[in-house]
Design an enzyme around this catalytic site. Structure first.
Site, PDB file in Angstrom:
ATOM      1  N   TYR A  44       0.843  -1.111  -0.044  1.00  0.00           N
ATOM      2  CA  TYR A  44      -0.072  -0.072  -0.032  1.00  0.00           C
ATOM      3  C   TYR A  44       0.818   1.257  -0.140  1.00  0.00           C
ATOM      4  CZ  TYR A  44      -3.911  -3.240   1.793  1.00  0.00           C
ATOM      5  OH  TYR A  44      -4.652  -4.102   2.057  1.00  0.00           O
ATOM      6  N   HIS A  89      -6.350   1.909  -0.764  1.00  0.00           N
ATOM      7  CA  HIS A  89      -6.505   0.366  -1.039  1.00  0.00           C
ATOM      8  C   HIS A  89      -4.865  -0.350  -1.591  1.00  0.00           C
ATOM      9  CE1 HIS A  89     -10.939  -0.033  -0.819  1.00  0.00           C
ATOM     10  NE2 HIS A  89     -10.922   1.039  -1.152  1.00  0.00           N
ATOM     11  N   LYS A  94      -6.160  -4.075  -8.817  1.00  0.00           N
ATOM     12  CA  LYS A  94      -4.575  -4.075  -8.255  1.00  0.00           C
ATOM     13  C   LYS A  94      -3.668  -4.539  -9.582  1.00  0.00           C
ATOM     14  CE  LYS A  94      -5.833  -5.142  -3.431  1.00  0.00           C
ATOM     15  NZ  LYS A  94      -7.506  -4.820  -3.951  1.00  0.00           N
TER      16      LYS A  94
END
Length: 250
Positions: A168, A176, A206
């Site tokens: 992160y 997130h 991601k």
């Protein structure tokens, strides 16, 4: 026919903001023990836990280390909940540290003192040996952990996404995770593995990061020691599906 790309292909990580009103925000990435004794934790042979509430707050607030034993992540003592979760029987919450977090805080930052169940202070060599016995991948994981910490990432366990780590920007309470991280010793084993990892990353918005840990060049199969950790090397591979819509042609 010739085409010209009008947009740079420079890689830009995903930084997705969370709501921030539920937490006390701290951006200090490393615990500070100036003017006080070291934090204390207990290793019972399997789990490393911090019991003192003030230590729990400071460790978690400074780099988001550990997770609450009665919580999914953030310890209850740091959450501003209108209605705290009630358990069927009272259990004192502790801060559970991963082996990598515990070793990093104890050996590299020197802010944590770890004792066994008999209150005996454990040495870095003892813990390094024990962690490797409990997890045969500990050496390559701690090397990758230090590599990521050197780049100021906040590092969390990645089991939920079938990986080694999640990383992160600044704080888990603000952003997130940007990357799902797999720590490997060689390139992905198969195309099927790569596709599976990429699908998980893409479905959760991601990026996918592979960290390959290379042992010392003069390694002759000898047992890894603390002194040899600095001889390891790490290379990184970021995998992202090419998105044709992101590029325009004239």
């Amino acid at each position: 026919m010739t085409s010209n790309f009008t947009k740079s292909t420079t890689f830009v990580p995903i930084f997705k903001l969370k709501r921030r009103d539920l937490f006390k925000i701290s951006l200090d990435p490393f615990p500070d023990i100036t003017g006080r004794n070291k934090f204390k934790a207990v290793f019972d042979g399997f789990v490393v836990e911090v019991h003192d509430e003030s230590d729990m707050k400071e460790i978690f607030s400074s780099g988001c280390y550990g997770r609450g034993s009665n919580s999914r992540s953030t310890p209850a003592c740091l959450r501003n909940e209108k209605e705290p979760v009630e358990l069927p029987f009272p259990v004192k919450e502790t801060l559970v540290l991963s082996y990598e977090e515990a070793f990093f805080l104890m050996y590299f930052l020197e802010v944590l003192e770890i004792t066994d169940a008999k209150d005996r202070i454990l040495s870095p060599e003892e813990l390094f040996t024990k962690f490797n016995e409990l997890n045969s991948y500990f050496t390559r994981r701690i090397v990758a952990y230090i590599y990521l910490k050197s780049k100021n990432w906040i590092i969390r366990d990645g089991t939920k996404f079938g990986s080694d780590f999640l990383i992160y920007k600044k704080s888990i309470r603000i952003f997130h995770a940007s990357f799902i991280v797999h720590v490997i010793e060689e390139s992905p084993k198969s195309q099927k593995d790569l596709q599976g990892h990429h699908r998980t990353a893409e479905n959760s918005a991601k990026d996918l990061l592979y960290l390959t840990v290379h042992p010392p060049e003069d390694d002759n199969g000898e047992k890894v020691t603390l002194d040899s950790l600095e001889k390891f090397k790490v290379t990184e591979l970021i995998v992202r599906r090419f998105n044709f819509v992101s590029f325009k042609t004239k």
